[in-house]
Design an enzyme around this catalytic site. Structure first.
Site, PDB file in Angstrom:
ATOM      1  N   LYS A 165       0.824  -1.218   0.000  1.00 41.20           N
ATOM      2  CA  LYS A 165       0.000   0.000   0.000  1.00 41.20           C
ATOM      3  C   LYS A 165       0.856   1.264   0.000  1.00 41.20           C
ATOM      4  CE  LYS A 165      -1.754   1.738   3.984  1.00 41.20           C
ATOM      5  NZ  LYS A 165      -1.669   3.180   4.303  1.00 41.20           N
ATOM      6  N   ARG A 196      -3.695   9.795   3.783  1.00 36.26           N
ATOM      7  CA  ARG A 196      -2.479  10.495   4.191  1.00 36.26           C
ATOM      8  C   ARG A 196      -1.605  10.814   2.967  1.00 36.26           C
ATOM      9  NH1 ARG A 196      -1.034  13.378   8.005  1.00 36.26           N
ATOM     10  NH2 ARG A 196       1.183  13.688   8.181  1.00 36.26           N
ATOM     11  N   ARG A 234       1.410  14.040  13.501  1.00 36.09           N
ATOM     12  CA  ARG A 234       1.772  13.846  12.098  1.00 36.09           C
ATOM     13  C   ARG A 234       1.945  15.168  11.318  1.00 36.09           C
ATOM     14  NH1 ARG A 234      -1.397   8.823   9.647  1.00 36.09           N
ATOM     15  NH2 ARG A 234       0.601   8.463   8.644  1.00 36.09           N
ATOM     16  N   PRO A 235       2.862  16.021  11.772  1.00 38.89           N
ATOM     17  CA  PRO A 235       3.108  17.248  11.016  1.00 38.89           C
ATOM     18  C   PRO A 235       3.774  16.947   9.672  1.00 38.89           C
ATOM     19  CG  PRO A 235       4.752  16.985  12.743  1.00 38.89           C
ATOM     20  CD  PRO A 235       3.761  15.858  12.919  1.00 38.89           C
ATOM     21  N   ILE A 236       3.768  17.923   8.763  1.00 39.85           N
ATOM     22  CA  ILE A 236       4.488  17.734   7.484  1.00 39.85           C
ATOM     23  C   ILE A 236       5.575  18.802   7.323  1.00 39.85           C
ATOM     24  CG2 ILE A 236       2.621  16.508   6.289  1.00 39.85           C
ATOM     25  CD1 ILE A 236       1.973  19.158   4.825  1.00 39.85           C
ATOM     26  N   ASP A 237       6.065  19.290   8.465  1.00 38.51           N
ATOM     27  CA  ASP A 237       7.067  20.360   8.422  1.00 38.51           C
ATOM     28  C   ASP A 237       8.328  19.956   7.665  1.00 38.51           C
ATOM     29  OD1 ASP A 237       7.277  18.634  10.773  1.00 38.51           O
ATOM     30  OD2 ASP A 237       9.075  19.791  11.215  1.00 38.51           O
ATOM     31  N   GLN A 238       8.718  18.669   7.742  1.00 33.25           N
ATOM     32  CA  GLN A 238       9.954  18.258   7.069  1.00 33.25           C
ATOM     33  C   GLN A 238       9.773  18.226   5.542  1.00 33.25           C
ATOM     34  OE1 GLN A 238      12.920  17.801   8.942  1.00 33.25           O
ATOM     35  NE2 GLN A 238      11.482  18.758  10.350  1.00 33.25           N
ATOM     36  N   ASP A 255       3.545  -0.194  12.022  1.00 32.80           N
ATOM     37  CA  ASP A 255       2.278  -0.640  11.430  1.00 32.80           C
ATOM     38  C   ASP A 255       1.931  -2.084  11.829  1.00 32.80           C
ATOM     39  OD1 ASP A 255       2.280   1.819  10.252  1.00 32.80           O
ATOM     40  OD2 ASP A 255       2.870   1.118   8.267  1.00 32.80           O
ATOM     41  N   ARG A 263      -9.210   0.226   3.690  1.00 31.88           N
ATOM     42  CA  ARG A 263      -8.261   1.197   3.108  1.00 31.88           C
ATOM     43  C   ARG A 263      -6.925   0.527   2.784  1.00 31.88           C
ATOM     44  NH1 ARG A 263      -6.653   5.578   6.758  1.00 31.88           N
ATOM     45  NH2 ARG A 263      -5.236   5.762   5.034  1.00 31.88           N
TER      46      ARG A 263
END
Ligand code: EPZ
Length: 447
Positions: free
Chosen positions: A22, A94, A123-127, A308, A400
């Site tokens: 996935k 996501r 779960r930030p996406i700052d990187q 996971d 999903r």
């Protein structure tokens, strides 16, 4: 709104063929946007995240259809970044964040809502955004959408050090950098097998990515890329789930079509728990002991024990003899399933990011609710190992990421029935989008 009704306490036995990964598929699909033309992707899993991604691509002007026998063609000739995909689609998964890197790479512009996905921490996406900025893009947020832009000049290769070895940031920056001018070096990258898979897909499209699978990736920018034919690698988390289900039901399960090496961290722990593991070429067989032994583990980025596979593993350890400690080292909040498991008779205490599991001899069936993808898989395994009837609701979360989950389990001997229940209002997608509030998800930790 579907639920699974399971009559448990039956050993799972036989062979199960594992589908495509996935988390690789949901990166390779947007990667096709990097070149105009028709791509052929194969070994795609039949899961709802793929259908959602297809809808998003169609919205962007690509021509695509549902996979048939795992094969799908994607024609990206007419794709355009101008129509930002509808928020409700983007929030369902996501991996919609990969549209940012792919569209920025090809068109110098992307406007995409904040991603959704399982509610397992901030779960930030700052990187990701730090990487795009370092490549020369302007990054801003506007009405809950992220806008990344570098229309007037080509992205420039640069040196990027990730503060955390993020899977998503590693892939997203690769997607943006393949068409940049000059060389990009990304350090402290994630090393998951699907990062290697995405890099090899990009290279088959004409990119020049080296070092995927190590902690430093170098990308020599190219002027243009071509469509490709690419087969997705097998899903080691799906494989881990069936291995653990076999072990939790005192069964004997052979996982076909996998790369055994990708499963090493899981099979090592199963071995410590007393499960007999045999492997060869592209299969692994797990034979359960009468009762597993307690083991302790901490989830870590690859090659550590995968986060996971942790929720399913807590079910197995709930049935083990002795006390196990399971620490979550990747996400802040991944023990959602524990509360539901308690209702089935487990004895688990969560202290911060650690679960202390006192093994019990038996679990008892009852009604439980999946709150996210892997939590749902864990509850199904608990039902398979429990005495009596278990009803797992909100099974959409599980669909999903697991193809034909109930059918594959049935073929292994499970007594499991899918019921569609139109009245189940609890089955909203809210849980999967809890982390979407832009103010919470994004933290601009740019340096
Ligand atoms: C990917 O999530 C997977 N999702 C997850 O799959 C998987 O659990 C995870 O990688 C770890 O293997 C997809 O591939 C779509 P990360 P992602 O960025 O990319 C922090 C499943 O069940 N971080 O590697 O979101 C973050 O908060 C799932 O299939 C930052 O601080 O994971 C986390 O603590 C769920 N800033 C850690 O890094 C960032 O910019 C690892 O996250 C990015 C991440």
């Amino acid at each position: 709104m579907a639920e699974l009704i399971i009559n448990g306490d039956k050993p799972l036995c036989g062979e199960v063929t594992i589908g495509g990964r996935k988390n690789s598929a949901v990166a390779v699909i947007p990667a096709t946007l990097l070149a105009a033309g028709t791509n052929t992707l194969s070994n795609l899993p039949a899961i709802s995240d793929i259908s959602t991604y297809n809808e998003i691509l169609r919205h962007l002007g690509a021509v695509t259809q549902e996979p048939s026998n795992g094969v799908m063609r994607v024609d990206t000739s007419k794709a355009t970044p101008e129509k930002s995909p509808p928020m409700e689609m983007v929030k369902t998964i996501r991996a919609s964040y990969y549209l940012l890197g792919a569209l920025l790479g090809r068109f110098g512009y992307a406007r995409v809502g904040f991603p959704g996905g399982c509610n397992i921490g901030q779960r930030p996406i700052d990187q990701h955004l730090k990487g795009f900025k370092a490549l020369g893009a302007e990054v801003r947020t506007d009405h809950g959408e992220v806008v990344v832009e570098s229309r007037n000049s080509r992205l420039q290769g640069t040196h990027i050090y990730l503060d955390v070895a993020s899977v998503g940031a590693t892939i997203n920056i690769m997607l943006a950098a393949v068409l940049a001018e000059g060389t990009t070096v990304i350090e402290n990258v994630a090393r998951e097998p699907h990062i290697v898979d995405v890099a090899s897909c990009l290279n088959s499209m004409g990119a020049r990515v080296v070092g995927a699978g190590t902690d430093t990736i170098k990308i020599h920018g190219v002027r243009e890329m071509q469509p490709t034919n690419h087969a997705i690698i097998p899903d080691e988390i799906e494989a881990a789930t069936y291995a653990i289900a076999g072990a939790a039901t005192r069964g004997d399960v052979t996982l076909m079509n996998i790369v055994p090496k990708h499963l090493d961290a899981v099979t090592a722990k199963l071995g410590e728990a007393g499960v007999r593991v045999q492997e060869n070429g592209d299969w692994v067989r797990v034979v359960a002991p009468e009762r597993p032994q307690a083991v302790s583990l901490k989830t870590l980025p690859y090659p550590g024990f995968p986060t996971d596979a942790m929720p399913p593993m807590t079910v197995l350890l709930s049935l083990a003899s002795g006390t196990s400690m399971v620490s979550e080292g990747v996400f802040e909040n991944r023990f959602d399933h524990v509360e539901e498991l308690q209702r089935m008779g487990t004895n688990v205490r969560v202290e911060g990011r650690t679960a202390v599991i006192e093994g019990v001899e038996r679990l008892h069936g009852t009604s439980v609710r999946a709150t996210n993808l892997r939590a749902g898989a864990a509850l199904v395994i608990a039902g398979l190992g429990a005495e009596g009837e278990t009803v797992v609701s909100s099974i959409e979360h599980v669909d999903r990421g697991y193809e034909h989950f109930d059918e594959k389990l049935k073929a292994l001997g499970a007594d499991i029935t899918r019921v569609h229940n139109g009245d189940d209002e609890d089955d909203s997608a809210d849980d999967s989008t809890d982390g979407d509030d832009p103010g919470q998800v994004v933290s601009f930790r740019q340096s």
